[in-house]
Design an enzyme around this catalytic site. Structure first.
Site, PDB file in Angstrom:
ATOM      1  N   HIS A   1     -48.871 -49.581 -43.418  1.00  0.00           N
ATOM      2  CA  HIS A   1     -49.759 -49.795 -44.564  1.00  0.00           C
ATOM      3  C   HIS A   1     -51.000 -48.904 -44.457  1.00  0.00           C
ATOM      4  O   HIS A   1     -51.437 -48.312 -45.448  1.00  0.00           O
ATOM      5  CB  HIS A   1     -50.182 -51.263 -44.639  1.00  0.00           C
ATOM      6  CG  HIS A   1     -49.180 -52.154 -45.276  1.00  0.00           C
ATOM      7  ND1 HIS A   1     -48.014 -52.521 -44.651  1.00  0.00           N
ATOM      8  CD2 HIS A   1     -49.163 -52.764 -46.495  1.00  0.00           C
ATOM      9  CE1 HIS A   1     -47.316 -53.323 -45.449  1.00  0.00           C
ATOM     10  NE2 HIS A   1     -47.982 -53.476 -46.574  1.00  0.00           N
TER      11      HIS A   1
ATOM     12  N   HIS B   1     -51.528 -56.584 -37.422  1.00  0.00           N
ATOM     13  CA  HIS B   1     -51.646 -55.455 -36.499  1.00  0.00           C
ATOM     14  C   HIS B   1     -52.829 -55.615 -35.567  1.00  0.00           C
ATOM     15  O   HIS B   1     -53.783 -56.338 -35.855  1.00  0.00           O
ATOM     16  CB  HIS B   1     -51.816 -54.143 -37.279  1.00  0.00           C
ATOM     17  CG  HIS B   1     -50.600 -53.695 -38.010  1.00  0.00           C
ATOM     18  ND1 HIS B   1     -49.550 -53.062 -37.392  1.00  0.00           N
ATOM     19  CD2 HIS B   1     -50.264 -53.784 -39.326  1.00  0.00           C
ATOM     20  CE1 HIS B   1     -48.611 -52.786 -38.290  1.00  0.00           C
ATOM     21  NE2 HIS B   1     -49.023 -53.216 -39.470  1.00  0.00           N
TER      22      HIS B   1
END
Length: 212
Positions: A122, A164
């Site tokens: 992303h 993340h």
């Protein structure tokens, strides 16, 4: 059964420190803003930069808006998105870093290499798209602050949503800029872009110089 790959001690130390710093960052952010109340917003950002919606949207945009002046931009963005997915998939498959233990409700991250965490796809995609519309096909100066804000929000939300670690996002930012620079070298010319589009569809540029 193949033996489990051992992480070199120096890299393991860096990864462990990254986990620790990421945890502190999340805790600090949660003290400033109740993150549970922002989850819907974070998930909206997640969907806005996921590879599948981006590809689906861009293919539809390319097909429906058949203005010859847009063809070069449309083809080059598709090339960049393809490069982004290939690089991210390859690096994730090689590094195989697990996502944070606190990561839950991640239906979009359970397919293929997306089960792994490093780098953040992303973040790389958001940075590449921003790079593209800042330097390769610049948007109006009035629109640039909005895409920069969106990019920054996507990157930060990957950590706050517990998808993340910080190092994953930093690596994604670096990769997104690299893909932007690489696309700048590979940038497809207007004539080539129109030729490619006519090979995909005779109707795309019907009556044009490249119509078959």
């Amino acid at each position: 059964m193949a033996p489990k790959r051992e992480v070199p001690p120096a890299i393991k130390k860096i990864l462990d420190k990254d986990v620790e710093i990421t945890k502190h960052f999340y805790v600090l952010a949660n003290k400033i803003i109740p993150l549970d109340k922002c989850k819907t917003y974070f998930k909206g950002l997640e969907i806005s930069c996921h590879g599948i919606p981006w590809f689906a949207f861009w293919i539809c945009f390319t097909w429906l808006f058949n203005d010859p002046s847009l063809i070069q931009m449309q083809i080059n963005m598709l090339l960049g998105l393809t490069l982004d997915i290939l690089f991210v998939a390859f690096i994730k498959a090689y590094t195989r870093r697990r996502r944070p233990a606190a990561n839950t409700d991640d239906a979009l991250g359970q397919i293929g290499p997306d089960v792994f965490s490093f780098p953040s796809g992303h973040a790389s995609r958001a940075v590449f798209v921003t790079f593209f519309f800042m330097w390769l096909h610049p948007l109006s100066l009035l629109l640039q602050p909005f895409i920069i804000t969106w990019c920054a929000a996507v990157c930060v939300s990957r950590v706050l949503l517990r998808r993340h670690h910080l190092l994953d996002v930093v690596a994604g930012i670096v990769l997104g800029n690299f893909i932007g620079l690489l696309l700048g070298v590979l940038y497809v010319s207007d004539d080539t872009a129109k030729w490619l589009m006519n090979n995909l569809s005779d109707e795309k540029l019907d009556g044009g110089d490249f119509h078959v």
